[in-house]
Design an enzyme around this catalytic site. Sequence first.
Site: not given
Ligand code: IMP
Ligand code: MG
Length: 206
Positions: A51, A114, A117, A119
């Site tokens: 991403g 990128d 979200d 975390g």
């Molecule tokens: P986290 O671990 O929940 O913070 O998610 C982060 C990862 O999920 C990021 O590196 C993105 O690749 C993917 N991600 C989270 N939200 C989105 C979104 O709205 N669109 C696309 N990819 C997302």
């Molecule tokens: Mg990602």
Amino acid sequence: MTDHLPANDPRFESILLSAEQIAARIREIAATIAADYADTRSLHLLGVLKGACIFLADLGREIRRADGPSIQYEFIRASTYAGGIKEKHETSRPVAIASMPESLRGQDVLIVEDILDQGFTLHEIRRTLLDEMGARSVRICVLLNKQLDTPTPEVADLRERLVPDYVGFDVPDRWVAGYGLDIEEEFRDLPYVAIVREEQFQHVSV
Ligand code: IMP
Ligand code: MG
């Protein structure tokens, strides 16, 4: 050239951030990073694939333009949502991190991602850099910082402990795509960030 959504594509709701807005904000962040790391001999930018690829390319060049430190690029592959979208009420998720580059040992590392979200992804990458790689410093730069509507207590706690050092934009708790971000591996090449109609896609659990 004006941005426009793929013609009549019902999977998108609207454009959230235009290419011009993104470019202008990256220039600002790059200037701050260049100033913050003015005394650093070599800054290692660690891009989280896939991403962050487009953000990293633009950010790195803007840091150079702002007369920032010498930069080395490294990449890791992390996968958290396996091509899908998050479920409601999540408390944890396994994060698959493919091999951490050895060259980061003891270095000043700026993780470039990128989107933040829930975390899970950044938490695991930062933990690995600090605990296993003995990085000298670790900071986090995200293009998008999702403002979560109803995080579980576990996720709220994680987010509280994971404050990114550099943020492009705060964005609402919706799935977004474009400028490197995908939905089911599509649309990374859109030059802008658009809000996706989540109901048009399947939610993949891991
Ligand atoms: P986290 O671990 O929940 O913070 O998610 C982060 C990862 O999920 C990021 O590196 C993105 O690749 C993917 N991600 C989270 N939200 C989105 C979104 O709205 N669109 C696309 N990819 C997302
Ligand atoms: Mg990602």
